[in-house]
Design an enzyme around this catalytic site. Structure first.
Site, PDB file in Angstrom:
ATOM      1  N   LEU A  53       0.870  -1.166   0.000  1.00  0.00           N
ATOM      2  CA  LEU A  53       0.000   0.000   0.000  1.00  0.00           C
ATOM      3  C   LEU A  53       0.908   1.217   0.000  1.00  0.00           C
ATOM      4  O   LEU A  53       1.930   1.229   0.690  1.00  0.00           O
ATOM      5  CB  LEU A  53      -0.901   0.033   1.242  1.00  0.00           C
ATOM      6  CG  LEU A  53      -2.039  -0.990   1.340  1.00  0.00           C
ATOM      7  CD1 LEU A  53      -2.758  -0.828   2.674  1.00  0.00           C
ATOM      8  CD2 LEU A  53      -3.016  -0.846   0.183  1.00  0.00           C
ATOM      9  N   ASP A  54       0.541   2.245  -0.754  1.00  0.00           N
ATOM     10  CA  ASP A  54       1.315   3.480  -0.740  1.00  0.00           C
ATOM     11  C   ASP A  54       1.427   3.996   0.688  1.00  0.00           C
ATOM     12  O   ASP A  54       0.530   3.790   1.510  1.00  0.00           O
ATOM     13  CB  ASP A  54       0.645   4.548  -1.600  1.00  0.00           C
ATOM     14  CG  ASP A  54       0.655   4.199  -3.075  1.00  0.00           C
ATOM     15  OD1 ASP A  54       1.472   3.358  -3.475  1.00  0.00           O
ATOM     16  OD2 ASP A  54      -0.168   4.778  -3.812  1.00  0.00           O
ATOM     17  N   ARG A  55       2.494   4.700   0.961  1.00  0.00           N
ATOM     18  CA  ARG A  55       2.718   5.228   2.304  1.00  0.00           C
ATOM     19  C   ARG A  55       1.516   6.005   2.847  1.00  0.00           C
ATOM     20  O   ARG A  55       1.119   5.808   3.993  1.00  0.00           O
ATOM     21  CB  ARG A  55       3.971   6.110   2.315  1.00  0.00           C
ATOM     22  CG  ARG A  55       4.332   6.632   3.693  1.00  0.00           C
ATOM     23  CD  ARG A  55       5.663   7.349   3.674  1.00  0.00           C
ATOM     24  NE  ARG A  55       6.123   7.681   5.016  1.00  0.00           N
ATOM     25  CZ  ARG A  55       7.346   8.093   5.312  1.00  0.00           C
ATOM     26  NH1 ARG A  55       8.246   8.229   4.353  1.00  0.00           N
ATOM     27  NH2 ARG A  55       7.685   8.357   6.556  1.00  0.00           N
ATOM     28  N   THR A  57      -1.628   5.707   2.092  1.00  0.00           N
ATOM     29  CA  THR A  57      -2.867   4.931   2.063  1.00  0.00           C
ATOM     30  C   THR A  57      -2.980   4.072   3.309  1.00  0.00           C
ATOM     31  O   THR A  57      -2.011   3.439   3.732  1.00  0.00           O
ATOM     32  CB  THR A  57      -2.923   4.042   0.811  1.00  0.00           C
ATOM     33  OG1 THR A  57      -2.755   4.846  -0.357  1.00  0.00           O
ATOM     34  CG2 THR A  57      -4.246   3.296   0.730  1.00  0.00           C
ATOM     35  N   HIS A 162       0.042   3.950  -8.162  1.00  0.00           N
ATOM     36  CA  HIS A 162      -0.819   5.109  -7.898  1.00  0.00           C
ATOM     37  C   HIS A 162      -2.049   5.107  -8.802  1.00  0.00           C
ATOM     38  O   HIS A 162      -2.581   6.176  -9.125  1.00  0.00           O
ATOM     39  CB  HIS A 162      -0.053   6.423  -8.081  1.00  0.00           C
ATOM     40  CG  HIS A 162       1.100   6.582  -7.147  1.00  0.00           C
ATOM     41  ND1 HIS A 162       2.049   7.570  -7.316  1.00  0.00           N
ATOM     42  CD2 HIS A 162       1.470   5.893  -6.039  1.00  0.00           C
ATOM     43  CE1 HIS A 162       2.964   7.471  -6.360  1.00  0.00           C
ATOM     44  NE2 HIS A 162       2.624   6.462  -5.569  1.00  0.00           N
TER      45      HIS A 162
END
Length: 259
Positions: A53-55, A57, A162
């Site tokens: 997961l993106d930082r 998110t 993204h």
């Protein structure tokens, strides 16, 4: 301590907070608190990543407890044999349900990918969205006297970097709190008037087939206080996901053009 959503002898899932890195990265060498190390220390067992997961998110993050299970789970993610459901707060009113089929050029990091091919073609990228609730608040943003926001449900058919953030920007409904693809004026307005900082994108549900027992498994991550407070401010508390008895289609995506 992280909130453990699910654990057995093969898998562990946590509710990743917004702002946390999944694992250590030389791109942010000074960051000492990361999910993998925290989970390892918390359960006293080594963990293996199977997805990211993106930082910024938050939400469901699944890890394996052995390299073999990690390999099997990575294959499920690679071949889209599971479903992820996200929620996001976006700019503007979204009433409809629709599909975004918009190819994305791979984004390369200036340092980590400096030796990678720079002129790659756009890759197929498909996302689905559904408007859940809308609000108009008496806050002047830019040339307008009021500001409009929507709560949307998002699902991924492909998994580009993204992707959800870029796709929502593409349809002119950027996610609130997105510093890379969002609307800075609305990000600031929500932070100032509702004390809500950070990206409003949450991985609420993950549905998969257990790699060992082969039984359907649904893991859900409740919204944190930041989300709950904004839902209250916007009058959306009735839209909080039902985490018990959620039904998600586990059909395997058959799309040979994706990879």
């Amino acid at each position: 301590m992280l909130d453990i959503l699910y654990q057995d002898e093969h898998l562990v899932a946590v509710n990743k907070p917004s702002g946390w890195l999944v694992h250590r990265s030389w791109l942010d060498r000074h960051e000492k608190v990361v999910v993998m190390q925290t989970v390892r220390d918390q359960i006293g067992q080594h963990v293996f990543t199977v997805h990211r997961l993106d930082r910024p998110t938050s939400g469901v993050l699944l890890m394996a407890l052995s390299s073999e299970v990690a390999r099997q789970m990575s294959q499920q993610f690679e071949h889209h044999q599971l479903n992820k459901v996200y929620h996001a707060v976006v700019r503007g009113h979204v009433h409809e349900a629709d599909t975004i089929d918009y190819p994305l050029v791979e984004q390369l990091d200036k340092i980590a990918d400096k030796f990678a091919k720079q002129d790659k073609e756009a890759q197929p990228a498909v996302s689905h969205y559904r408007g859940l609730s809308q609000v108009e608040v008496p806050i002047a943003v830019g040339p307008y006297d009021t500001a409009r926001y929507s709560l949307v449900e998002l699902t991924l058919q492909t998994g580009r970097k993204h992707q959800l953030r870029r796709h929502m920007k593409h349809i002119f409904h950027p996610i609130i709190g997105d510093s890379a693809y969002g609307d800075l004026r609305h990000n600031r307005a929500v932070a100032e008037h509702f004390d809500c900082q950070g990206l409003m994108l949450h991985a609420s549900h993950l549905a998969l087939q257990h790699p060992v027992t082969h039984q359907p498994l649904l893991i859900s991550a409740p919204w944190d206080s930041r989300w709950q407070n904004l839902m209250t401010e916007f009058g959306w508390t009735s839209q909080c996901p039902e985490y018990n008895g959620v039904e998600i289609n586990l059909a395997i995506t058959q799309d040979s053009s994706v990879r």
